[in-house]
Design an enzyme around this catalytic site. Sequence first.
Site, short mmCIF file in Angstrom:
data_model
loop_
_atom_site.label_atom_id
_atom_site.label_comp_id
_atom_site.label_asym_id
_atom_site.label_seq_id
_atom_site.Cartn_x
_atom_site.Cartn_y
_atom_site.Cartn_z
N HIS A 55 0.90 -1.14 0.08
CA HIS A 55 0.01 0.06 0.15
C HIS A 55 0.92 1.21 -0.21
CE1 HIS A 55 0.81 -0.40 4.23
NE2 HIS A 55 0.32 0.81 4.46
N HIS A 57 1.43 4.06 2.01
CA HIS A 57 2.34 4.56 2.96
C HIS A 57 3.71 4.86 2.82
CE1 HIS A 57 -1.66 4.25 5.82
NE2 HIS A 57 -1.66 5.29 5.17
N ASP A 59 6.11 4.68 4.74
CA ASP A 59 7.15 4.00 5.46
C ASP A 59 6.92 2.53 4.91
OD1 ASP A 59 4.22 3.51 6.49
OD2 ASP A 59 5.06 2.28 8.16
N HIS A 60 6.31 2.60 3.58
CA HIS A 60 6.30 1.16 2.77
C HIS A 60 6.74 1.44 1.50
CE1 HIS A 60 3.73 -1.07 5.74
NE2 HIS A 60 3.62 0.10 6.26
N HIS A 111 -7.36 -0.46 5.89
CA HIS A 111 -6.41 0.63 6.46
C HIS A 111 -6.15 1.66 5.39
CE1 HIS A 111 -2.36 1.44 8.21
NE2 HIS A 111 -1.71 1.37 6.93
N ASP A 131 0.07 -3.72 6.37
CA ASP A 131 -0.54 -3.21 7.72
C ASP A 131 -1.95 -3.58 7.88
OD1 ASP A 131 2.03 -1.96 8.15
OD2 ASP A 131 1.21 0.09 7.66
N HIS A 169 5.03 -4.71 10.74
CA HIS A 169 5.69 -3.76 11.85
C HIS A 169 5.77 -4.71 13.23
CE1 HIS A 169 5.21 0.46 10.71
NE2 HIS A 169 4.03 -0.15 9.93
#
Length: 257
Positions: A55, A57, A59-60, A111, A131, A169
Amino acid sequence: MLQIEPIPAFSDNYIWLLYDDTGNGAWVVDPGDAQPVIDTLARKGLTLLGVIITHHHFDHVGGLETLCERYDCRVYGPQNPEIGAITDRLSAGDSAEVLGLRFDVIEVPGHTLDHIAYFHDGENPILLCGDTLFAGGCGRVFEGTAPMMHNSLQALAALPSSTRVYCAHEYTLANLAFASAVEPDNAALSERVAQAQETRSRNEATVPSTLALELATNPFLRCEVPELKAALRAQGKLQGETGDEVFATVRGWKDNF
Ligand SMILES: [Zn+2]
């Protein structure tokens, strides 16, 4: 044989590294940061063949541009034009080939709306779920609705119970603390808490977990289970009987836990 190892990034992200015995090529899942990936590949003498994105985001996907400049790699990801580097945009029913293994794409909105998961069925089933499903928990519902997220988690819950769950995570101890508040009398959960504490005290990753363990201990996969509903009722928290209503209640409680 396929090896899957976590590359720690930021404070609590795992970028999963996939490689096999041939030893010359690797894939990574959700590289939020390029440098830890570059360092790990160099240390292992591997080159990057491709990237798997779940996805949008940061941090990905934050390391994606740098990795694509450095390596000639294929990028699997969702149908989201915001993620420019994707070479293969995937939807439900599509599959991704990684090191000779087929991963089926499952759409898991909630999410984020673009979130997809990758499932390899075989002797040792593998789920790459970003996530959406966490060890002992699930992602926050940022873009979708509670019923949408619940439906996505139910689709993952239906996979073989031996499936190894690779989430993005290390949130496990905090998730299990919440799970214990929801179901204080769940013996499998108490045992899992003790094991996870021991694992973290050695500074090791608590993931992957297995779907069997999640089904027994993760409240977000247990919204249709009578024991979880009884535990909510006993605490005066049950606001509705359907799976969607129970999920919304538990997710709302976790958001303020
Ligand atoms: Zn996310």
